[in-house]
Design a protein around this motif. Sequence first.
Motif, short mmCIF file in Angstrom:
data_model
loop_
_atom_site.label_atom_id
_atom_site.label_comp_id
_atom_site.label_asym_id
_atom_site.label_seq_id
_atom_site.Cartn_x
_atom_site.Cartn_y
_atom_site.Cartn_z
N GLN A 45 15.48 16.25 39.59
CA GLN A 45 15.59 17.61 40.11
C GLN A 45 15.86 17.60 41.60
OE1 GLN A 45 11.75 18.78 38.52
NE2 GLN A 45 12.71 20.30 37.18
N MET A 46 15.25 16.66 42.32
CA MET A 46 15.51 16.55 43.75
C MET A 46 16.97 16.14 44.00
SD MET A 46 14.02 17.01 46.62
CE MET A 46 15.49 17.41 47.55
N LYS A 47 17.48 15.27 43.15
CA LYS A 47 18.89 14.88 43.26
C LYS A 47 19.80 16.09 43.04
CE LYS A 47 18.60 10.01 41.80
NZ LYS A 47 19.01 9.04 40.74
N THR A 48 19.42 16.94 42.10
CA THR A 48 20.21 18.14 41.82
C THR A 48 20.28 19.04 43.04
OG1 THR A 48 19.63 18.08 39.47
CG2 THR A 48 20.42 20.19 40.35
N ILE A 49 19.14 19.21 43.73
CA ILE A 49 19.14 20.00 44.96
C ILE A 49 20.13 19.42 45.97
CG2 ILE A 49 17.75 20.56 47.01
CD1 ILE A 49 15.38 21.01 45.18
N GLN A 50 20.08 18.10 46.14
CA GLN A 50 20.97 17.45 47.10
C GLN A 50 22.44 17.59 46.68
OE1 GLN A 50 18.90 13.69 46.68
NE2 GLN A 50 18.09 13.82 48.78
N GLN A 51 22.70 17.42 45.39
CA GLN A 51 24.07 17.55 44.89
C GLN A 51 24.61 18.96 45.08
OE1 GLN A 51 23.36 16.25 40.90
NE2 GLN A 51 23.51 14.07 41.39
N ARG A 52 23.78 19.96 44.80
CA ARG A 52 24.20 21.36 44.97
C ARG A 52 24.48 21.68 46.43
NH1 ARG A 52 25.18 24.62 40.26
NH2 ARG A 52 24.15 23.51 38.56
N LEU A 53 23.61 21.22 47.31
CA LEU A 53 23.82 21.44 48.74
C LEU A 53 25.12 20.79 49.21
CD1 LEU A 53 20.19 20.91 50.09
CD2 LEU A 53 21.46 23.07 50.08
N ASN A 54 25.35 19.56 48.81
CA ASN A 54 26.59 18.86 49.19
C ASN A 54 27.81 19.60 48.66
OD1 ASN A 54 25.47 16.72 50.66
ND2 ASN A 54 25.08 15.52 48.81
N ALA A 55 27.74 20.07 47.43
CA ALA A 55 28.87 20.78 46.81
C ALA A 55 29.17 22.09 47.54
CB ALA A 55 28.57 21.06 45.34
N LEU A 56 28.15 22.70 48.13
CA LEU A 56 28.33 23.95 48.86
C LEU A 56 28.72 23.73 50.32
CD1 LEU A 56 25.26 25.91 47.44
CD2 LEU A 56 27.67 26.44 47.02
N GLY A 57 28.86 22.47 50.71
CA GLY A 57 29.28 22.16 52.07
C GLY A 57 28.16 21.89 53.05
N TYR A 58 26.94 21.81 52.55
CA TYR A 58 25.80 21.49 53.41
C TYR A 58 25.48 20.01 53.25
CZ TYR A 58 25.35 26.55 53.41
OH TYR A 58 25.59 27.90 53.52
N GLU A 59 25.61 19.24 54.32
CA GLU A 59 25.54 17.79 54.22
C GLU A 59 24.10 17.30 54.06
OE1 GLU A 59 27.61 15.97 57.41
OE2 GLU A 59 29.50 17.02 57.01
N ALA A 60 23.72 17.11 52.79
CA ALA A 60 22.37 16.64 52.47
C ALA A 60 22.29 15.13 52.38
CB ALA A 60 21.91 17.25 51.15
N GLY A 61 23.44 14.45 52.52
CA GLY A 61 23.45 13.00 52.41
C GLY A 61 23.52 12.54 50.97
N LYS A 62 23.28 11.27 50.76
CA LYS A 62 23.33 10.69 49.42
C LYS A 62 22.28 11.34 48.53
CE LYS A 62 22.87 6.31 46.95
NZ LYS A 62 22.57 4.85 47.08
#
Length: 400
Positions: free
Chosen positions: A342-359
Amino acid sequence: MTFRLRLTSWLFALLTPLSLHAATEVEFQSWLSEFKQQAVKQGISQTTVQSAFKNVSLNEKVLELDRRQPEFTRTFWQYFDKAVTDWRIVKGKYLYQKHRKLLDQVTQKYGVPGRYLVAFWGMETNFGGYTGNLPIIESLATLAFDPRRSEFFSKELMEALKILDQGHVQVSQMKGSWAGAMGQCQFMPSNYMRYAVDGDNDGKKDLWGSLPDVFFSAGHFLSNLGWQKQENWGREVTLPDGFDFSIADGKTARLLDEWRKMGLKLADGRPLPREDMQAKLILPSDYRGPAFLVFTNFSVIKRWNNSNNYALAVGHLADRIVGRPALSKQAPEDDAALNKEQMKTIQQRLNALGYEAGKADGIAGSRTRNALRAFQKDRNLPADGFPSARILNVLQNPIK
């Protein structure tokens, strides 16, 4: 495949784990033989070595516990509500009064107020109700044999032998946690050797059966960790509307006067005390949870157990023991733990929206929190940067 071949394969599959276990036990006993020789060379008596390692074998349960990683990380509320229970508060108050004379003696010598000693006692072993039931020598020998942290646990095992050799406790009594923590204050053997005190002057340092030894040892330990006699651990505070949550990093220390000028008040609405001391601001949950200004002693508590949640629980339990109020906030109904996926999903969603959450590694580091905070600001949400089940739902179900 013939019946005979299938039977042979089935028997091999059945017997192989047993054979591997037997081989590992042989290797363990060989390693143990060498360790015994090292112990004697370091001055441990043959009698102690023979007694300590009698019938000791590789403990698979200890290895399993050492490798077990929880799928979910508990939220602050899930941890706190189990740590600071009504029962523990009531019991702590009773025991604080019952042992007040002894506790005051410890305070006079080491400067640590009795309420904290009782709070640690409650957190570590439920006031001595459960100190662990695994043989310490076998647990430490198992972990010392395992190459993952062999050096650390080999040293702890040698220290445990010194405790036995000095006659402070019998082998049969030396039981504790799977990782080697012992007694009513759960000292590792090295801390036992450094900080345990013979509080009742009977010639032994007994952290299982002697409360004077337990309390004086805990006070000695905290004093050496840097306990500040004149300071509290921290205070719950309220934050003003529109507060910049990025300041609540738990790392940046500011004078109380600076926090006051930012609009912070005590949880009951009173102004912050006018004292010349520094504090750090911590939000252990999202913006709906409590906020704390913490002082030097909070860091000292963390040196006992390096966890913000643990330190907050110890500090608050100590407060409740002397009649101070409960927290001003309660857990929200949607409070839920996140697993790594679930934490990975948060990071993936943020990255997809243009917010650089990193790996997307499932670890909420500063980069992920900064990305989340930027997302929250753009959506006019309280920008606490706190990954939660609530914010995961927002990311998965964006309002169009």
